[in-house]
Design an enzyme around this catalytic site. Sequence first.
Site, PDB file in Angstrom:
ATOM      1  N   ARG A  96       0.814  -1.176  -0.024  1.00 11.28           N
ATOM      2  CA  ARG A  96      -0.032   0.298   0.082  1.00 11.28           C
ATOM      3  C   ARG A  96       0.872   1.324   0.030  1.00 11.28           C
ATOM      4  NH1 ARG A  96      -5.095   2.193   4.044  1.00 11.28           N
ATOM      5  NH2 ARG A  96      -5.080   4.224   3.224  1.00 11.28           N
ATOM      6  N   ASN A 150     -10.581  -3.984  -0.473  1.00  6.05           N
ATOM      7  CA  ASN A 150     -10.768  -2.845  -1.556  1.00  6.05           C
ATOM      8  C   ASN A 150      -9.793  -3.307  -2.712  1.00  6.05           C
ATOM      9  OD1 ASN A 150     -12.568  -0.679  -0.762  1.00  6.05           O
ATOM     10  ND2 ASN A 150     -11.243  -0.207   0.942  1.00  6.05           N
ATOM     11  N   CYS A 172     -19.250  -2.074   1.778  1.00  3.98           N
ATOM     12  CA  CYS A 172     -18.440  -0.990   2.008  1.00  3.98           C
ATOM     13  C   CYS A 172     -18.845  -0.056   3.305  1.00  3.98           C
ATOM     14  CB  CYS A 172     -18.250   0.017   0.774  1.00  3.98           C
ATOM     15  SG  CYS A 172     -17.380   1.479   0.971  1.00  3.98           S
ATOM     16  N   HIS A 202     -17.085   4.098  -3.787  1.00  2.87           N
ATOM     17  CA  HIS A 202     -16.307   5.108  -3.736  1.00  2.87           C
ATOM     18  C   HIS A 202     -16.813   6.173  -4.697  1.00  2.87           C
ATOM     19  CE1 HIS A 202     -13.116   2.940  -1.039  1.00  2.87           C
ATOM     20  NE2 HIS A 202     -14.262   2.824  -0.455  1.00  2.87           N
ATOM     21  N   TYR A 256     -15.201  10.320  -1.025  1.00  2.00           N
ATOM     22  CA  TYR A 256     -14.210  10.046  -1.962  1.00  2.00           C
ATOM     23  C   TYR A 256     -14.304  10.902  -3.290  1.00  2.00           C
ATOM     24  CZ  TYR A 256     -12.400   5.912   0.561  1.00  2.00           C
ATOM     25  OH  TYR A 256     -11.586   5.039   1.381  1.00  2.00           O
TER      26      TYR A 256
END
Length: 443
Positions: A96, A150, A172, A202, A256
């Site tokens: 990440r 995700n 989510c 998102h 988002y």
Amino acid sequence: MKKGIKVVTIGGGSSYTPEFVEGLIKRYDELPVSELWLVDIEAGREKLNIVGNLAKRMVDRAGLPMEIHLTMDRREALSGADFVTTQMRVGQLKARIQDERLPIKYGMIGQETNGAGGLFKGMRTIPVLLQISEEMKELCPDAWLINFTNPAGLVTEAMLRYGPHQKVVGVCNLPINMRMTLARLLDVELERLHIDFAGLNHMVYGLDVKVDGESVLDEVLNIMCDPDRQVSMQNIAPLPWEPEFIRSLGVVPCPYHRYFYKMSDILEKQLEEFKMGTTRAEVVQQLENELFDLYKDESLAVKPPQLEERGGAYYSDAACNLISSVYNDRGDIQTLNVRNDGTISSLPRESAVEVNCVVTKAGPKPITVGELPVSVSGLVQQIKSFERVAAEASVTGSYEKALLAMTINPLVTSDVKAKQLLDEMLEVHKEYLPQFSERLTHN
């Protein structure tokens, strides 16, 4: 005759697992889980043991006959399962950090579910989830797979298009967070508030907001114009919206959306953090370390409140709600990632969408939306194009499709830099991208 419910959590060593266990404990009377199997890989063994021991203490404290099993044997765990949840991070937090740092290096937004970072998290994750889909088809064909790995929209898209096991739902925490925040800002009880959600993961919008069945959309749009009353999340800067933009948009954006509508502001903030060496991933890594230090404490037998500082707080609650509603044929409304099947008329029937669904024993039934407002339909279409091409690249290992996916994503701002960034990220993540091995070997 089988007694109780068998639940399997793949990625059981996740810091979110205690919240999931708490959710199962709270719902035991309506959802009698007899076996919870926490599954992880060898690299996650230490965390699995820490989290698993906390889970056992939580169940013991609650005095429930729920067996907690810890294993690295996924097939053993899946055999005869009723519900399977997935919450994995292929490459762990080190990957990440690269997903966030490398795009910023090229002057683009770095984020784990959007843009180049989201593409690479998806390409690392989708092949693993498709293996799980194959195993479920063989070992627990009647089980529901509930994914909160995700990027959930892209992952659900790939599983519905390419996976043999089709009982798949993506969850989510974002819609739950939006409802909770708006209920607080409107000063009403949560159960009185309803939001007509539609879009993609998102990339979901509130088309209308109702209190006791009456629309309060105008009031909510006015709230969103107030810089002191923002709807955001732990992992997204609460940048204020321009009032003229929000009123013209005419629907409620999700946090988002700031990555797309306020791209330059977000990028400027990220570049500052990048220079200081503190991307969101590094903040999360510190939080994770602190959480696991807490989890090791043998006197701890509850979910610690610090877990809510993670951006994914309430993910597990969403999963528990879904499992309970399916098991009990409840018929309530939840916002989920499911096959479109004509729900949003401008998107392909076989694609994944995030919409309100009536949850029954036969699974979620999406509530028809029709056309999205013209103010938002173009961006939704663009992101869906990205997800479809990205899913194909993830499955085929096509360099050309990966480049196309990256270039059509609005957060990737240069086709020349896109190729350079793609090449560097492929090299950095090659350990977790076996589908691209031929390309990487030749280079």
